[in-house]
Design an enzyme around this catalytic site. Structure first.
Site, PDB file in Angstrom:
ATOM      1  N   GLY A  75      12.687  -5.162  47.619  1.00  0.00           N
ATOM      2  CA  GLY A  75      11.658  -5.048  46.587  1.00  0.00           C
ATOM      3  C   GLY A  75      11.557  -3.648  46.020  1.00  0.00           C
ATOM      4  O   GLY A  75      10.936  -3.436  44.972  1.00  0.00           O
ATOM      5  N   THR A  77      12.211  -0.274  44.040  1.00  0.00           N
ATOM      6  CA  THR A  77      12.734  -0.115  42.677  1.00  0.00           C
ATOM      7  C   THR A  77      13.202   1.324  42.433  1.00  0.00           C
ATOM      8  O   THR A  77      13.002   2.202  43.265  1.00  0.00           O
ATOM      9  CB  THR A  77      11.654  -0.466  41.635  1.00  0.00           C
ATOM     10  OG1 THR A  77      10.541   0.421  41.806  1.00  0.00           O
ATOM     11  CG2 THR A  77      11.193  -1.895  41.769  1.00  0.00           C
ATOM     12  N   ALA A  99      14.681  -8.211  43.735  1.00  0.00           N
ATOM     13  CA  ALA A  99      13.816  -8.430  42.571  1.00  0.00           C
ATOM     14  C   ALA A  99      12.916  -7.229  42.352  1.00  0.00           C
ATOM     15  O   ALA A  99      12.327  -6.703  43.299  1.00  0.00           O
ATOM     16  CB  ALA A  99      12.974  -9.686  42.782  1.00  0.00           C
ATOM     17  N   HIS A 134       1.027   1.223  35.103  1.00  0.00           N
ATOM     18  CA  HIS A 134       0.867   1.205  36.562  1.00  0.00           C
ATOM     19  C   HIS A 134      -0.048   2.340  37.004  1.00  0.00           C
ATOM     20  O   HIS A 134      -0.298   3.285  36.254  1.00  0.00           O
ATOM     21  CB  HIS A 134       2.231   1.340  37.260  1.00  0.00           C
ATOM     22  CG  HIS A 134       3.030   0.077  37.246  1.00  0.00           C
ATOM     23  ND1 HIS A 134       3.796  -0.291  36.167  1.00  0.00           N
ATOM     24  CD2 HIS A 134       3.166  -0.911  38.170  1.00  0.00           C
ATOM     25  CE1 HIS A 134       4.377  -1.457  36.426  1.00  0.00           C
ATOM     26  NE2 HIS A 134       4.018  -1.851  37.633  1.00  0.00           N
ATOM     27  N   HIS A 135      -0.459   2.259  38.267  1.00  0.00           N
ATOM     28  CA  HIS A 135      -1.333   3.266  38.895  1.00  0.00           C
ATOM     29  C   HIS A 135      -0.728   4.672  38.836  1.00  0.00           C
ATOM     30  O   HIS A 135       0.480   4.838  38.691  1.00  0.00           O
ATOM     31  CB  HIS A 135      -1.596   2.872  40.356  1.00  0.00           C
ATOM     32  CG  HIS A 135      -0.345   2.630  41.150  1.00  0.00           C
ATOM     33  ND1 HIS A 135       0.314   3.617  41.819  1.00  0.00           N
ATOM     34  CD2 HIS A 135       0.387   1.501  41.336  1.00  0.00           C
ATOM     35  CE1 HIS A 135       1.384   3.120  42.418  1.00  0.00           C
ATOM     36  NE2 HIS A 135       1.456   1.831  42.128  1.00  0.00           N
ATOM     37  N   LYS A 138       2.537   5.858  41.007  1.00  0.00           N
ATOM     38  CA  LYS A 138       3.893   5.296  40.874  1.00  0.00           C
ATOM     39  C   LYS A 138       4.874   6.399  40.514  1.00  0.00           C
ATOM     40  O   LYS A 138       4.626   7.214  39.635  1.00  0.00           O
ATOM     41  CB  LYS A 138       3.911   4.178  39.822  1.00  0.00           C
ATOM     42  CG  LYS A 138       5.266   3.484  39.736  1.00  0.00           C
ATOM     43  CD  LYS A 138       5.182   2.165  39.016  1.00  0.00           C
ATOM     44  CE  LYS A 138       6.555   1.515  38.876  1.00  0.00           C
ATOM     45  NZ  LYS A 138       7.153   1.155  40.175  1.00  0.00           N
ATOM     46  N   GLY A 144      10.564  -1.389  37.561  1.00  0.00           N
ATOM     47  CA  GLY A 144      11.698  -2.309  37.740  1.00  0.00           C
ATOM     48  C   GLY A 144      11.510  -3.566  36.903  1.00  0.00           C
ATOM     49  O   GLY A 144      12.469  -4.119  36.351  1.00  0.00           O
TER      50      GLY A 144
HETATM   51  P1  NAD Z   1       4.277   3.400  48.985  1.00  0.00           P
HETATM   52  O1  NAD Z   1       4.616   4.796  48.575  1.00  0.00           O
HETATM   53  O2  NAD Z   1       2.851   3.023  49.217  1.00  0.00           O
HETATM   54  O3  NAD Z   1       5.076   3.024  50.328  1.00  0.00           O
HETATM   55  C1  NAD Z   1       6.413   3.361  50.566  1.00  0.00           C
HETATM   56  C2  NAD Z   1       6.581   3.511  52.068  1.00  0.00           C
HETATM   57  O4  NAD Z   1       7.973   3.738  52.337  1.00  0.00           O
HETATM   58  C3  NAD Z   1       5.805   4.701  52.649  1.00  0.00           C
HETATM   59  O5  NAD Z   1       5.060   4.297  53.786  1.00  0.00           O
HETATM   60  C4  NAD Z   1       6.907   5.678  53.020  1.00  0.00           C
HETATM   61  O6  NAD Z   1       6.590   6.487  54.146  1.00  0.00           O
HETATM   62  C5  NAD Z   1       8.043   4.712  53.348  1.00  0.00           C
HETATM   63  N1  NAD Z   1       9.352   5.351  53.397  1.00  0.00           N
HETATM   64  C6  NAD Z   1       9.803   6.449  52.740  1.00  0.00           C
HETATM   65  N2  NAD Z   1      11.058   6.737  53.109  1.00  0.00           N
HETATM   66  C7  NAD Z   1      11.418   5.809  54.019  1.00  0.00           C
HETATM   67  C8  NAD Z   1      12.588   5.586  54.780  1.00  0.00           C
HETATM   68  N3  NAD Z   1      13.646   6.398  54.678  1.00  0.00           N
HETATM   69  N4  NAD Z   1      12.624   4.542  55.614  1.00  0.00           N
HETATM   70  C9  NAD Z   1      11.554   3.702  55.746  1.00  0.00           C
HETATM   71  N5  NAD Z   1      10.396   3.871  55.059  1.00  0.00           N
HETATM   72  C10 NAD Z   1      10.342   4.919  54.216  1.00  0.00           C
HETATM   73  O7  NAD Z   1       4.940   2.459  47.877  1.00  0.00           O
HETATM   74  P2  NAD Z   1       4.628   0.907  47.583  1.00  0.00           P
HETATM   75  O8  NAD Z   1       3.611   0.802  46.494  1.00  0.00           O
HETATM   76  O9  NAD Z   1       4.407   0.182  48.862  1.00  0.00           O
HETATM   77  O10 NAD Z   1       6.013   0.464  46.914  1.00  0.00           O
HETATM   78  C11 NAD Z   1       7.224   0.566  47.625  1.00  0.00           C
HETATM   79  C12 NAD Z   1       8.382   0.203  46.693  1.00  0.00           C
HETATM   80  O11 NAD Z   1       8.246  -1.162  46.301  1.00  0.00           O
HETATM   81  C13 NAD Z   1       8.413   1.010  45.388  1.00  0.00           C
HETATM   82  O12 NAD Z   1       9.762   1.236  45.025  1.00  0.00           O
HETATM   83  C14 NAD Z   1       7.726   0.100  44.390  1.00  0.00           C
HETATM   84  O13 NAD Z   1       8.117   0.364  43.052  1.00  0.00           O
HETATM   85  C15 NAD Z   1       8.225  -1.240  44.880  1.00  0.00           C
HETATM   86  N6  NAD Z   1       7.414  -2.396  44.510  1.00  0.00           N
HETATM   87  C16 NAD Z   1       8.072  -3.534  44.257  1.00  0.00           C
HETATM   88  C17 NAD Z   1       7.392  -4.700  43.976  1.00  0.00           C
HETATM   89  C18 NAD Z   1       8.170  -5.962  43.757  1.00  0.00           C
HETATM   90  O14 NAD Z   1       7.559  -7.026  43.557  1.00  0.00           O
HETATM   91  N7  NAD Z   1       9.509  -5.883  43.798  1.00  0.00           N
HETATM   92  C19 NAD Z   1       5.980  -4.697  43.947  1.00  0.00           C
HETATM   93  C20 NAD Z   1       5.311  -3.515  44.229  1.00  0.00           C
HETATM   94  C21 NAD Z   1       6.037  -2.360  44.517  1.00  0.00           C
END
Ligand code: NAD
Length: 246
Positions: A75, A77, A99, A134-135, A138, A144
């Site tokens: 997930g 992006t 996705a 977005h917030h 981001k 994505g």
């Molecule tokens: P976030 O910043 O709240 O969380 C990301 C997490 O990943 C953090 O806890 C961070 O410490 C961790 N992280 C960083 N490096 C890491 C590593 N090497 N190994 C493991 N964990 C690691 O972000 P979020 O809002 O939870 O979003 C995460 C991702 O998902 C973003 O890329 C966002 O754009 C994407 N996203 C996708 C969808 C979807 O439907 N595909 C929906 C929402 C967000």
């Protein structure tokens, strides 16, 4: 029996949301990992790997999943072209659902955008623009989801990446022929808004999806997790999971 998941990014917004609903979707987050943890430690105990972390963390995780023959749901992006190509190559050995947006509504928006783009084609003189909000936290832009919407319009009209304009500033001149506009707005706590606009002369069509709760992405990712377990190696989209191919 519950599906056992290694979840990367477990302490993040999406990671917490997935953990809060996993059990009611028949899944158990057996191995929640975050930055600094070693995925190799728990991967053998899990049926598959779900990644909602940081762009740089995805490719190393896909390599570990492929060498352990574990399916994946991605997930995260914001990947570079090189990272995308390498992930696509690795999907030859494991099934991956990848996705930019796991919500059912957004995947319907992709479908409707493709249909609209075909009807309102270049000869009918409708100008496409994609807007996303977005917030304030981001990190990547465009989202994505917006990238995917741009791709849907580009492909349905036989256009190239060069036809996409990201924002306008100064004196960019009149709208170019075959241009697709892309605009990213950031602020507050907006979970994710996307609008596809086809602006004609004397009329305009707007297709909008607004997400108000992250749980829609979490539920979609868990649906994809159960689906991907029964697939052959290859790259799949959420549209495949939902049976929404046009
Ligand atoms: P976030 O910043 O709240 O969380 C990301 C997490 O990943 C953090 O806890 C961070 O410490 C961790 N992280 C960083 N490096 C890491 C590593 N090497 N190994 C493991 N964990 C690691 O972000 P979020 O809002 O939870 O979003 C995460 C991702 O998902 C973003 O890329 C966002 O754009 C994407 N996203 C996708 C969808 C979807 O439907 N595909 C929906 C929402 C967000």
């Amino acid at each position: 029996m519950a599906v056992n998941i290694l979840l990367s990014g477990a302490k993040g917004r999406m990671g917490m949301s997935i953990q809060s609903i996993a059990l009611e979707h028949g899944c158990e987050i057996t191995c929640p990992i975050d930055i600094g943890d070693d995925p190799e430690e728990g991967i053998k105990r899990c049926d598959l790997v779900v990644d909602f972390s940081l762009r740089e963390a995805t490719l190393p995780l896909v390599k570990i999943s492929a060498s352990n023959f574990k399916p994946m749901v991605i997930g995260t992006t914001g990947h570079s072209r090189e990272e995308k190509d390498e992930i696509i190559r690795l999907s030859q050995s494991i099934p991956i659902v990848w996705a930019g947006n796991f919500s059912t509504g957004v995947n319907l928006l992709y479908y409707l955008t493709e249909q609209a783009s075909k009807v309102l084609d270049e000869s009918s003189n409708f100008d496409p623009e994609v807007l996303e909000m977005h917030h304030r936290l981001k990190k990547d832009a465009p989202s994505g989801t917006a990238e995917r919407l741009l791709e849907v319009i580009k492909n349905s009209r036989g256009l190239l990446d060069e036809n996409i304009t990201h924002g306008r500033v100064g004196m960019p001149g009149e709208r170019r022929e075959s241009e697709i506009g892309s605009h990213s707005i950031r602020g507050g706590d907006v979970v994710g808004d996307h609008t596809v606009m086809f602006a004609g002369v004397g009329e305009r069509i707007e297709l909008t999806h607004r997400a108000s709760d992250r749980v829609i992405f979490a539920a979609g990712a868990l649906r994809a997790a159960k689906w991907v377990l029964n697939q052959e190696p290859g790259l799949y989209s959420m549209q495949d999971v939902l049976g929404l191919q046009s």
